[in-house]
Enzyme design. Structure first.
Site, mmCIF file in Angstrom:
data_model
loop_
_atom_site.group_PDB
_atom_site.id
_atom_site.type_symbol
_atom_site.label_atom_id
_atom_site.label_comp_id
_atom_site.label_asym_id
_atom_site.label_seq_id
_atom_site.Cartn_x
_atom_site.Cartn_y
_atom_site.Cartn_z
ATOM 1 N N ARG A 1 0.833 -1.205 0.000
ATOM 2 C CA ARG A 1 0.000 0.000 0.000
ATOM 3 C C ARG A 1 0.868 1.255 0.000
ATOM 4 O O ARG A 1 0.564 2.221 -0.706
ATOM 5 C CB ARG A 1 -0.922 0.001 1.225
ATOM 6 N N ASN B 1 -10.723 -3.923 -1.322
ATOM 7 C CA ASN B 1 -10.601 -2.912 -2.370
ATOM 8 C C ASN B 1 -9.663 -3.367 -3.491
ATOM 9 O O ASN B 1 -8.754 -4.160 -3.247
ATOM 10 C CB ASN B 1 -10.055 -1.612 -1.757
ATOM 11 N N CYS C 1 -19.277 -1.425 0.881
ATOM 12 C CA CYS C 1 -18.423 -0.287 1.234
ATOM 13 C C CYS C 1 -19.096 0.476 2.366
ATOM 14 O O CYS C 1 -20.317 0.429 2.515
ATOM 15 C CB CYS C 1 -18.225 0.609 0.013
ATOM 16 N N HIS D 1 -16.531 4.052 -4.606
ATOM 17 C CA HIS D 1 -15.626 5.190 -4.426
ATOM 18 C C HIS D 1 -15.803 6.241 -5.525
ATOM 19 O O HIS D 1 -14.885 7.030 -5.786
ATOM 20 C CB HIS D 1 -14.163 4.731 -4.337
ATOM 21 N N TYR E 1 -14.068 10.505 -2.038
ATOM 22 C CA TYR E 1 -13.142 10.103 -3.091
ATOM 23 C C TYR E 1 -13.252 10.965 -4.344
ATOM 24 O O TYR E 1 -12.357 10.933 -5.193
ATOM 25 C CB TYR E 1 -13.368 8.632 -3.458
#
Length: 429
Positions: free
Chosen positions: A93, A147, A167, A197, A251
């Site tokens: 990440r 995700n 989500c 998102h 987002y």
């Protein structure tokens, strides 16, 4: 109905105690008899499993908690399997959130080039897990938290699995709007539409009773009375929110303020580094044999209200929630948004019960939003193709199609960096 068996793949996550707390509090809605935590990290499993047993015991829940590093053993005979894994961990990440910035693009784990990297690492692993589930119990539901939820859910559905994505953006808005209005969250219904998102709240209805028809539209009232708080929450200018008359998800700032966000991220550093430190502290807490509640620090880990959303969804799917209910999920389009392919995965309210998931009809999506939704859907199609079949050209195509990239030279540079940072996780690279 007899007590249920649930499995959490990625059960060694520091986030798992949030789910455990929800399962314990809402046991009348979702009667769990056995919970299996599955994770390759045996040391973390031991800590999380121990805390899960203490949380259940403190709240008088009689479920048996087991742990295993073997997927096949963990999902055997499960009524539902929850996926919350992170291939490559926080280190991957951190890279996803760093190397795109070198090209002047947003570095984020679910959006843009970093999101594509995560999809490429994740889809093959998730599909392998899903095959274990299918062999163990073809009737089991797979609920994906992993995700990028839209792409992963689409991969599962195209492979023929009983899968739905979840989500926490929608339930987060529901809870915050309810707090502004001073009402129970169950009285707030969202007109939530878009992709995972990439969503907008086009309306907020205040119901007379939970699940009731009709109700009163209160979004203009919310924007008038709490516009600054809402704008601060999604980190967009209040004037833009008021101009649009809708509430974009957080987002959307990656699209609406891309260049400003890039500069902000360059100065601030990656969110992954923050999460890694939070996880280190949480694991120290989890090791304390006296701890029998989720610590307050867990709220900083992210994922607020996931446990409540998960319980509501699983209970409806397994028939323990008292009939059908309307919930925001990631599901197959099937003509709901007619400008998208039927196999696209959209995030909208759906009727959910033991018969499955049926997205509710939507009024036409305004051009200001429909264009972006169509473009990102095209990218997601290409991203899934790259994840399934591999190849530099397919990665390049997906990046070129993404609205946050869209230039040949930029897509080339991002493709090279993506491959360089992910070769160990890509069998074809």
């Amino acid at each position: 109905m007899s007590a249920l068996k649930l499995a959490i793949v990625g059960g060694g996550s520091t986030y798992t105690p949030e789910l455990i707390d929800g399962f314990a509090r809402l046991r009348d809605t979702l009667p769990i008899g056995e919970l299996v935590l599955v994770d390759p990290a045996a040391d973390r499993l031991e800590l999380i499993g121990g805390l899960a047993r203490r949380i259940f015991a403190k709240q008088g829940h009689g479920a048996v908690v087991r742990t295993t590093t073997e997927v096949a053993a963990g999902v055997a005979d499960a009524d539902a399997v929850l996926l919350q894994l992170r291939v490559g961990g926080q280190a991957a990440r951190d890279r996803d959130e760093t190397w795109p910035l070198e090209c002047g693009c947003v570095g984020q784990e679910t959006t843009g080039a970093g999101g594509l990297a995560k999809a490429l690492r994740t889809v093959p692993v998730v599909l392998d897990i899903a095959e274990h589930v299918r062999r163990a119990n073809p009737d089991a539901w797979i609920v994906d938290f992993t995700n990028p939820v839209g792409i992963v859910t689409r991969a599962l559905q195209e492979a023929g699995h009983k899968a739905v994505g979840l989500c926490n953006v929608a339930i987060g808005f529901q809870r915050r709007f309810a707090k502004h209005l001073g009402v129970d969250p169950e009285l707030v219904r969202l007109d939530h539409v878009g992709l995972n998102h990439l969503t907008w709240e086009r309306g907020v209805t205040l119901l007379d009773a939970p699940g009731a028809a009709g109700g009163r539209e209160v979004l203009p009232e919310l924007l008038a009375g709490f516009g600054q708080e809402i704008a601060d929450d999604i980190r967009l200018p209040r004037r833009v929110v008021e101009r649009l008359g809708v509430v974009p998800s957080y987002y959307l700032r990656y699209f609406y303020q891309h260049d400003a966000v890039v500069e902000e991220l360059k100065a601030k550093g990656s969110r992954a580094a923050e999460v890694a430190e939070i996880e280190r502290r949480l694991l120290e807490m989890y090791a304390d044999p006296a701890l029998d509640t989720k610590p307050e620090l867990l709220a900083e880990r992210g994922g607020a209200f996931y446990s409540e959303a998960a319980v509501q969804l699983i209970a409806a799917l397994l028939g323990t929630g008292g009939g059908s209910s309307v919930q925001v999920v990631n599901a197959r389009n099937d003509g709901v948004l007619p400008f998208l392919p039927d196999d696209a995965v959209i995030e909208v309210p759906a009727e959910v019960d033991a018969a499955g998931v049926r997205p509710l009809p939507q009024r036409p999506l305004e051009p200001l939003y429909a264009g972006l939704v169509a473009a990102v859907t095209g990218y997601e199609h290409l991203a899934l193709d790259a994840a399934l079949r591999g190849g530099r050209d397919r990665v390049f195509d997906a990046l070129l199609a993404h609205p946050l990239v869209g230039q040949i030279e930029l897509a080339d540079r991002l493709t090279d960096r993506l491959l360089a940072h992910n070769r160990e996780h890509l069998a074809w690279a």
